[in-house]
Motif scaffolding. Structure first.
Motif, PDB file in Angstrom:
ATOM      1  N   PHE A   1       0.862  -1.192   0.000  1.00 34.55           N
ATOM      2  CA  PHE A   1       0.000   0.000   0.000  1.00 34.55           C
ATOM      3  C   PHE A   1       0.893   1.235   0.000  1.00 34.55           C
ATOM      4  O   PHE A   1       1.558   1.535   0.978  1.00 34.55           O
TER       5      PHE A   1
ATOM      6  N   SER B   1      -6.075   1.275   5.435  1.00 32.97           N
ATOM      7  CA  SER B   1      -5.221   0.180   5.861  1.00 32.97           C
ATOM      8  C   SER B   1      -5.891  -0.643   6.955  1.00 32.97           C
ATOM      9  O   SER B   1      -5.848  -1.884   6.933  1.00 32.97           O
TER      10      SER B   1
ATOM     11  N   VAL C   1      -1.091  -5.715   5.292  1.00 30.91           N
ATOM     12  CA  VAL C   1      -0.739  -4.479   4.601  1.00 30.91           C
ATOM     13  C   VAL C   1       0.711  -4.100   4.876  1.00 30.91           C
ATOM     14  O   VAL C   1       1.145  -4.051   6.032  1.00 30.91           O
TER      15      VAL C   1
ATOM     16  N   PRO D   1       3.014  -0.960   4.354  1.00 32.12           N
ATOM     17  CA  PRO D   1       2.963   0.457   3.956  1.00 32.12           C
ATOM     18  C   PRO D   1       4.254   0.925   3.301  1.00 32.12           C
ATOM     19  O   PRO D   1       5.345   0.498   3.673  1.00 32.12           O
TER      20      PRO D   1
END
Length: 201
Positions: A38, A60, A70, A72
């Motif tokens: 993401f 998220s 997820v 980041p």
């Protein structure tokens, strides 16, 4: 696209937030725990994305609740984030559009048409939807305003059935000035000229 633009349709498929159902669907697909890269931008505030980090946190958490893992990645907006997104490095990313002119194609055509200059592959990931492509091409070629509006409504409905990107919001740009500011003309492109501005006593 905003409801003030001709071609917007209220008769589209909508999707309730249902983490339990999402978990069931992931399990059925054998994809529970799928990792998503993401990407979200830093050092930028856009009219459609005033706080990217906060938007990332909310989405998220929604994805985590649904059963995804997820990962980041925060990158400076230009050039790092834009280059990474256009190179297809992100599984999920945030991006939007500020309309250049009041026409449905400027919004949904920009992202979802099968044109050589469309942004779909760069901004939403490559997808193949011949029915959507044909609907947008037909609407764009229609000269009659009433028929054009109807065709874009149908295209919007097809897009929301296929859902190549998740619509989050639309926001009108705002100009706020003091009462003594004169000569500021709002621009439809949010490109105001300030050389005409003066202050009264």
């Amino acid at each position: 696209m905003p409801p003030t633009v001709d071609g917007w349709s209220e008769n589209v498929t909508t999707y309730e937030y249902d983490p339990a159902r999402a978990q069931e669907l992931l399990a059925e697909a054998g994809a529970t725990g799928t990792t998503l890269r993401f990407f979200y931008p830093t050092d930028v505030s856009r009219p459609y994305l005033p706080d990217p980090a906060a938007m990332f946190q909310v989405i998220s958490q929604n994805l985590t609740d649904a059963g995804f893992t997820v990962v980041p990645t925060a990158l400076p907006w230009n050039p790092d984030y834009l280059n990474a997104v256009q190179a297809g490095q992100a599984d999920v990313h945030l991006l939007g559009w500020t309309g250049d002119y009041n026409d449905a194609y400027n919004f949904i055509g920009t992202f979802f048409a099968e044109a050589s200059n469309n942004q779909a592959s760069a901004e939403f990931g490559a997808f193949s939807a011949p029915e959507i492509f044909a609907a947008l091409a037909e609407a764009d070629a229609e000269p009659d305003p009433a028929d054009r509006t109807e065709l874009y409504q149908e295209a919007n409905e097809l897009i929301m059935d296929y859902l190549p990107g998740v619509p989050i919001s639309h926001s009108p740009p705002a100009l706020v000035v003091a009462e003594n500011v004169q000569g500021l003309e709002p621009s439809p492109l949010t490109a105001e000229v300030f050389s005409t501005v003066s202050l009264s006593d």
